[in-house]
Design a protein around this motif. Sequence first.
Motif, mmCIF file in Angstrom:
data_model
loop_
_atom_site.group_PDB
_atom_site.id
_atom_site.type_symbol
_atom_site.label_atom_id
_atom_site.label_comp_id
_atom_site.label_asym_id
_atom_site.label_seq_id
_atom_site.Cartn_x
_atom_site.Cartn_y
_atom_site.Cartn_z
ATOM 1 N N ALA A 1 0.825 -1.219 0.000
ATOM 2 C CA ALA A 1 0.000 0.000 0.000
ATOM 3 C C ALA A 1 0.854 1.263 0.000
ATOM 4 N N ARG A 2 2.021 1.206 0.629
ATOM 5 C CA ARG A 2 2.893 2.384 0.716
ATOM 6 C C ARG A 2 3.878 2.471 -0.452
ATOM 7 N N GLY A 3 3.811 1.537 -1.375
ATOM 8 C CA GLY A 3 4.679 1.562 -2.548
ATOM 9 C C GLY A 3 6.070 1.015 -2.325
ATOM 10 N N TYR A 4 6.257 0.216 -1.265
ATOM 11 C CA TYR A 4 7.569 -0.326 -0.932
ATOM 12 C C TYR A 4 7.653 -1.844 -1.130
ATOM 13 N N GLY A 5 6.699 -2.435 -1.791
ATOM 14 C CA GLY A 5 6.702 -3.884 -1.957
ATOM 15 C C GLY A 5 8.000 -4.368 -2.576
ATOM 16 N N PRO A 6 8.705 -5.287 -1.903
ATOM 17 C CA PRO A 6 9.990 -5.751 -2.450
ATOM 18 C C PRO A 6 9.787 -6.586 -3.708
ATOM 19 N N GLN A 7 10.704 -6.426 -4.632
ATOM 20 C CA GLN A 7 10.708 -7.251 -5.835
ATOM 21 C C GLN A 7 11.528 -8.520 -5.603
ATOM 22 N N LEU A 8 12.454 -8.441 -4.670
ATOM 23 C CA LEU A 8 13.353 -9.540 -4.379
ATOM 24 C C LEU A 8 13.580 -9.572 -2.870
ATOM 25 N N ILE A 9 13.599 -10.775 -2.314
ATOM 26 C CA ILE A 9 13.849 -10.945 -0.877
ATOM 27 C C ILE A 9 15.051 -11.861 -0.700
ATOM 28 N N TRP A 10 16.038 -11.388 0.062
ATOM 29 C CA TRP A 10 17.142 -12.220 0.515
ATOM 30 C C TRP A 10 16.836 -12.567 1.959
ATOM 31 N N ALA A 11 16.637 -13.842 2.245
ATOM 32 C CA ALA A 11 16.196 -14.258 3.577
ATOM 33 C C ALA A 11 17.141 -15.277 4.184
ATOM 34 N N SER A 12 17.240 -15.230 5.490
ATOM 35 C CA SER A 12 17.888 -16.297 6.237
ATOM 36 C C SER A 12 17.200 -17.603 5.867
ATOM 37 N N ASP A 13 17.913 -18.707 5.990
ATOM 38 C CA ASP A 13 17.310 -19.990 5.648
ATOM 39 C C ASP A 13 16.599 -20.658 6.826
ATOM 40 N N ALA A 14 16.409 -19.944 7.931
ATOM 41 C CA ALA A 14 15.637 -20.480 9.056
ATOM 42 C C ALA A 14 14.164 -20.586 8.656
ATOM 43 N N ALA A 15 13.461 -21.532 9.236
ATOM 44 C CA ALA A 15 12.058 -21.759 8.897
ATOM 45 C C ALA A 15 11.214 -20.499 9.095
#
Length: 165
Positions: free
Chosen positions: A44-58
Amino acid sequence: MLTHLLLMRHAKAAWPDPEQSDHQRPLNERGRKAANAVGAALQARGYGPQLIWASDAARTRETAEHIIRIIPGAQTIQRSSEFYHANAQTALDAADKFGEPENVERLMWLGHNPGWSELYGYFTGRAEAFPTGGCAVLQRIAGSEDWLAPQSWRAVDFIRPKDLM
């Protein structure tokens, strides 16, 4: 060109089960609702990520999956063991190794505290307690070349699940 960097701490996880490692802890119901609410607020605020780098924890994987379901056009989630309980320097080293993504304007780093609070301080020069599910939105300063330099970013928003639910 990368214009926004989002630093998000995983949403609320279930209490450890004696049969599970910390790495295997899933989100609890409150965490799932919070991840959905933060994803909706980012969109809604226009910040939706196109790519996520995430930890591999569940719990970080599950948080990322909830975020990505809410945001149309989100490309992918890349999981990294290097983000699991990383301190700021370890996360920066991993990001340097990955390199600034091409054709991505909004990138999310999804990890754990205390490292993400340290990252926020590194990029902004300010301390901020990261609640579970908290997401800082940093905007790139025009003309900045080094995407990992602290002077390249300024904080423009901080989304807390408790403010949304």
